[in-house]
Design an enzyme around this catalytic site. Structure first.
Site, PDB file in Angstrom:
ATOM      1  N   LYS A  64       3.115  48.786  64.568  1.00 45.38           N
ATOM      2  CA  LYS A  64       1.803  49.050  65.172  1.00 45.38           C
ATOM      3  C   LYS A  64       0.629  49.001  64.193  1.00 45.38           C
ATOM      4  O   LYS A  64      -0.345  49.753  64.306  1.00 45.38           O
ATOM      5  CB  LYS A  64       1.775  50.390  65.921  1.00 45.38           C
ATOM      6  CG  LYS A  64       2.910  50.624  66.873  1.00 45.38           C
ATOM      7  CD  LYS A  64       3.359  49.419  67.633  1.00 45.38           C
ATOM      8  CE  LYS A  64       2.415  48.948  68.690  1.00 45.38           C
ATOM      9  NZ  LYS A  64       2.947  47.693  69.314  1.00 45.38           N
ATOM     10  N   GLY A  66      -0.914  45.986  63.468  1.00 43.26           N
ATOM     11  CA  GLY A  66      -1.640  44.728  63.670  1.00 43.26           C
ATOM     12  C   GLY A  66      -0.767  43.510  63.417  1.00 43.26           C
ATOM     13  O   GLY A  66      -1.264  42.388  63.271  1.00 43.26           O
ATOM     14  N   THR A  67       0.538  43.711  63.406  1.00 46.40           N
ATOM     15  CA  THR A  67       1.483  42.626  63.116  1.00 46.40           C
ATOM     16  C   THR A  67       1.314  41.460  64.095  1.00 46.40           C
ATOM     17  O   THR A  67       1.376  40.298  63.706  1.00 46.40           O
ATOM     18  CB  THR A  67       2.938  43.146  63.200  1.00 46.40           C
ATOM     19  OG1 THR A  67       2.980  44.510  62.793  1.00 46.40           O
ATOM     20  CG2 THR A  67       3.854  42.322  62.351  1.00 46.40           C
ATOM     21  N   TRP A  69      -1.209  40.309  65.637  1.00 44.71           N
ATOM     22  CA  TRP A  69      -2.359  39.456  65.281  1.00 44.71           C
ATOM     23  C   TRP A  69      -1.924  38.422  64.226  1.00 44.71           C
ATOM     24  O   TRP A  69      -2.190  37.232  64.362  1.00 44.71           O
ATOM     25  CB  TRP A  69      -3.462  40.351  64.734  1.00 44.71           C
ATOM     26  CG  TRP A  69      -4.828  39.754  64.717  1.00 44.71           C
ATOM     27  CD1 TRP A  69      -5.196  38.519  65.167  1.00 44.71           C
ATOM     28  CD2 TRP A  69      -6.030  40.374  64.223  1.00 44.71           C
ATOM     29  NE1 TRP A  69      -6.547  38.339  64.988  1.00 44.71           N
ATOM     30  CE2 TRP A  69      -7.065  39.454  64.403  1.00 44.71           C
ATOM     31  CE3 TRP A  69      -6.302  41.607  63.633  1.00 44.71           C
ATOM     32  CZ2 TRP A  69      -8.385  39.752  64.025  1.00 44.71           C
ATOM     33  CZ3 TRP A  69      -7.610  41.904  63.263  1.00 44.71           C
ATOM     34  CH2 TRP A  69      -8.641  40.986  63.450  1.00 44.71           C
ATOM     35  N   HIS A 129      10.365  44.473  59.754  1.00 47.13           N
ATOM     36  CA  HIS A 129       9.718  45.783  59.584  1.00 47.13           C
ATOM     37  C   HIS A 129      10.373  46.597  58.466  1.00 47.13           C
ATOM     38  O   HIS A 129       9.993  47.748  58.255  1.00 47.13           O
ATOM     39  CB  HIS A 129       9.819  46.595  60.879  1.00 47.13           C
ATOM     40  CG  HIS A 129       8.811  46.209  61.932  1.00 47.13           C
ATOM     41  ND1 HIS A 129       7.484  46.018  61.658  1.00 47.13           N
ATOM     42  CD2 HIS A 129       8.947  46.025  63.274  1.00 47.13           C
ATOM     43  CE1 HIS A 129       6.842  45.720  62.786  1.00 47.13           C
ATOM     44  NE2 HIS A 129       7.707  45.708  63.771  1.00 47.13           N
ATOM     45  N   ARG A 151      -2.330  49.702  58.194  1.00 51.41           N
ATOM     46  CA  ARG A 151      -3.448  50.182  59.010  1.00 51.41           C
ATOM     47  C   ARG A 151      -3.635  51.662  58.727  1.00 51.41           C
ATOM     48  O   ARG A 151      -2.686  52.336  58.254  1.00 51.41           O
ATOM     49  CB  ARG A 151      -3.053  49.986  60.486  1.00 51.41           C
ATOM     50  CG  ARG A 151      -4.117  50.287  61.470  1.00 51.41           C
ATOM     51  CD  ARG A 151      -3.599  50.013  62.873  1.00 51.41           C
ATOM     52  NE  ARG A 151      -4.696  50.033  63.818  1.00 51.41           N
ATOM     53  CZ  ARG A 151      -4.571  49.889  65.124  1.00 51.41           C
ATOM     54  NH1 ARG A 151      -3.368  49.700  65.655  1.00 51.41           N
ATOM     55  NH2 ARG A 151      -5.608  49.912  65.921  1.00 51.41           N
ATOM     56  N   SER A 159      -1.531  54.236  68.069  1.00 51.56           N
ATOM     57  CA  SER A 159      -1.061  52.981  68.663  1.00 51.56           C
ATOM     58  C   SER A 159       0.441  53.072  68.972  1.00 51.56           C
ATOM     59  O   SER A 159       0.892  52.646  70.044  1.00 51.56           O
ATOM     60  CB  SER A 159      -1.344  51.835  67.683  1.00 51.56           C
ATOM     61  OG  SER A 159      -0.941  50.613  68.223  1.00 51.56           O
ATOM     62  N   TYR A 218      -5.562  46.264  58.374  1.00 54.19           N
ATOM     63  CA  TYR A 218      -6.078  45.924  59.709  1.00 54.19           C
ATOM     64  C   TYR A 218      -7.595  46.130  59.762  1.00 54.19           C
ATOM     65  O   TYR A 218      -8.317  45.324  60.341  1.00 54.19           O
ATOM     66  CB  TYR A 218      -5.375  46.812  60.746  1.00 54.19           C
ATOM     67  CG  TYR A 218      -5.704  46.499  62.185  1.00 54.19           C
ATOM     68  CD1 TYR A 218      -5.165  45.382  62.813  1.00 54.19           C
ATOM     69  CD2 TYR A 218      -6.526  47.348  62.930  1.00 54.19           C
ATOM     70  CE1 TYR A 218      -5.448  45.106  64.147  1.00 54.19           C
ATOM     71  CE2 TYR A 218      -6.807  47.082  64.262  1.00 54.19           C
ATOM     72  CZ  TYR A 218      -6.261  45.959  64.867  1.00 54.19           C
ATOM     73  OH  TYR A 218      -6.547  45.700  66.185  1.00 54.19           O
ATOM     74  N   ARG A 281      -3.482  46.085  73.251  1.00 58.42           N
ATOM     75  CA  ARG A 281      -4.138  47.234  73.870  1.00 58.42           C
ATOM     76  C   ARG A 281      -5.619  47.152  73.549  1.00 58.42           C
ATOM     77  O   ARG A 281      -6.272  46.196  73.889  1.00 58.42           O
ATOM     78  CB  ARG A 281      -3.455  48.536  73.390  1.00 58.42           C
ATOM     79  CG  ARG A 281      -3.604  49.716  74.331  1.00 58.42           C
ATOM     80  CD  ARG A 281      -2.847  50.928  73.790  1.00 58.42           C
ATOM     81  NE  ARG A 281      -3.315  51.344  72.485  1.00 58.42           N
ATOM     82  CZ  ARG A 281      -4.294  52.231  72.263  1.00 58.42           C
ATOM     83  NH1 ARG A 281      -4.863  52.824  73.280  1.00 58.42           N
ATOM     84  NH2 ARG A 281      -4.668  52.531  71.036  1.00 58.42           N
TER      85      ARG A 281
HETATM   86  P1  A3P Z   1      -3.930  49.417  69.512  1.00 58.78           P
HETATM   87  O1  A3P Z   1      -2.728  50.063  70.094  1.00 58.78           O
HETATM   88  O2  A3P Z   1      -4.707  50.339  68.631  1.00 58.78           O
HETATM   89  O3  A3P Z   1      -4.781  48.733  70.484  1.00 58.78           O
HETATM   90  P2  A3P Z   1       1.536  45.568  66.216  1.00 58.78           P
HETATM   91  O4  A3P Z   1       1.161  44.192  66.539  1.00 58.78           O
HETATM   92  O5  A3P Z   1       1.896  45.769  64.766  1.00 58.78           O
HETATM   93  O6  A3P Z   1       2.554  46.081  67.142  1.00 58.78           O
HETATM   94  O7  A3P Z   1       0.222  46.440  66.381  1.00 58.78           O
HETATM   95  C1  A3P Z   1      -0.320  46.634  67.663  1.00 58.78           C
HETATM   96  C2  A3P Z   1      -1.802  46.874  67.537  1.00 58.78           C
HETATM   97  O8  A3P Z   1      -2.467  45.651  67.227  1.00 58.78           O
HETATM   98  C3  A3P Z   1      -2.372  47.354  68.869  1.00 58.78           C
HETATM   99  O9  A3P Z   1      -3.426  48.254  68.527  1.00 58.78           O
HETATM  100  C4  A3P Z   1      -2.877  46.057  69.476  1.00 58.78           C
HETATM  101  O10 A3P Z   1      -3.874  46.239  70.461  1.00 58.78           O
HETATM  102  C5  A3P Z   1      -3.417  45.344  68.251  1.00 58.78           C
HETATM  103  N1  A3P Z   1      -3.465  43.888  68.420  1.00 58.78           N
HETATM  104  C6  A3P Z   1      -2.559  43.096  69.029  1.00 58.78           C
HETATM  105  N2  A3P Z   1      -2.965  41.803  68.993  1.00 58.78           N
HETATM  106  C7  A3P Z   1      -4.161  41.794  68.376  1.00 58.78           C
HETATM  107  C8  A3P Z   1      -5.096  40.755  68.058  1.00 58.78           C
HETATM  108  N3  A3P Z   1      -4.880  39.503  68.410  1.00 58.78           N
HETATM  109  N4  A3P Z   1      -6.236  41.101  67.414  1.00 58.78           N
HETATM  110  C9  A3P Z   1      -6.470  42.386  67.062  1.00 58.78           C
HETATM  111  N5  A3P Z   1      -5.632  43.414  67.340  1.00 58.78           N
HETATM  112  C10 A3P Z   1      -4.481  43.126  67.981  1.00 58.78           C
END
Ligand code: A3P
Length: 315
Positions: A64, A66-67, A69, A129, A151, A159, A218, A281
């Protein structure tokens, strides 16, 4: 180990490891970090058997941070093959980012301790991970690249809590109370935790070998995605030639675009069973303010300050 006996052969080992309940599952402590029983055998098999190539690229992270992305950005940077100009040819249109960077412990080594990966074209893209010490030796010793993203701990926790609750409530269970989840996180008991030790393991190594590990936050990605993406592209040996390229990558991988693609609205991860929509999210910095009270904030800030003291790592 025989393919047929994997991963059930680990049941004896599990009986000997420290165990904690986390949300709806059991976690086991192996060499200082917590793993779900469904992921530990795969992570151990990968550590033993994975053979890195110098051209491989690894995306590593705690959960959680920003992976997702970066699971979209890295393949877009690495595989532009004519598709940069052709938006209809964008792999993200049909495939969730999880499918573009397969996971060692969730996918590739989950059922087979020594999978044949020869079908994968070069450069191979992987994610994991696991903390730095748990990486396969060949990953550490080859010249393959590692991109690590982290992050702020408070937003990471929030998150994670939302993500877990999306999963448990989908299956008809009650949400996991925030106070229980927070207590677990502060004790470092969560999948691939403790969070702070995970971050430190990659941070320390990235200082020693900056050409090997790119350490990203992030918050920096959110603040200046162009600068961070350019840094990433240079690190991966694929510097952008034109300004339009970085704009295109960021547009293709934007949260708004990905979250509204059909594949991500309605698909599910075949290996984990999670609905793809839960990976997207709010994506904001400071969302902890909407979820944590002052006492929680103080407690987690204190833990973070203690853990990171003297490391040069700050948020
Ligand atoms: P939030 O829950 O704060 O919205 P991971 O990808 O490591 O599982 O992390 C998930 C977090 O990255 C979530 O944060 C999600 O909304 C955010 N996220 C997913 N895709 C994204 C993107 N393309 N750009 C920015 N944030 C993103």
């Amino acid at each position: 180990m025989e393919y047929s006996s994997f991963p059930s052969a680990f049941s004896t080992l599990f009986g000997e490891l420290p165990k904690e309940t986390w949300c709806c599952s059991d976690l086991y402590n192996w060499e200082g970090f917590w793993y779900a029983s469904s992921h530990l055998p795969a992570a151990m098999a990968a550590r033993l058997n994975f053979q890195a190539k110098d051209t491989d690229v690894f995306l590593t992270s705690s959960m959680k941070t920003g992976t997702t992305w970066l699971k979209a950005i890295i393949p877009t940077i690495m595989n532009p093959i004519g598709c940069m100009n052709d938006d209809n040819n964008d792999p993200l249109l049909k495939r969730h980012p999880n499918e573009l960077m397969p996971s060692l412990e969730f996918q590739l080594f989950k059922e087979n301790p020594n999978p044949d990966l020869s079908y994968m074209p070069s450069p191979r893209l992987f994610r994991t991970h696991v903390p730095y010490p748990m990486l396969p030796e060949s990953v550490k010793n080859s010249t393959c690249k590692i991109v690590y993203i982290t992050r702020h701990p408070k937003d990471t926790f929030v998150s994670l809590w939302h993500f877990l609750n999306s999963l448990v409530t989908t299956h008809g269970n009650d949400p996991w109370p925030m106070n229980e989840a927070f207590d677990s996180f502060c004790r470092g008991v969560h999948a691939f935790g403790p969070f702070h030790d995970h971050v430190l393991s990659y941070w320390k190594e990235s200082i020693k070998r900056p050409e090997k590990i790119l350490f990203l936050r992030y918050e920096d990605m959110k603040k200046d995605p162009k600068v961070e993406s350019r840094r990433m592209a240079c690190f991966l040996g694929r510097p952008f030639e034109k300004e339009e390229e970085v704009d295109k990558v960021l547009w293709r991988c934007s949260l708004e675009r990905l979250k509204n693609l059909e594949v991500n609205k309605h698909g599910a991860d075949p290996w984990l069973g999670f609905e793809y929509k839960f990976y997207f999210r709010r994506g904001s910095v400071g969302d902890w303010k909407n979820n944590m009270n002052n006492e929680m904030k103080e407690k987690l800030d204190h833990i973070t300050a203690m853990k990171f003291e003297g490391s040069g790592l700050g948020f």
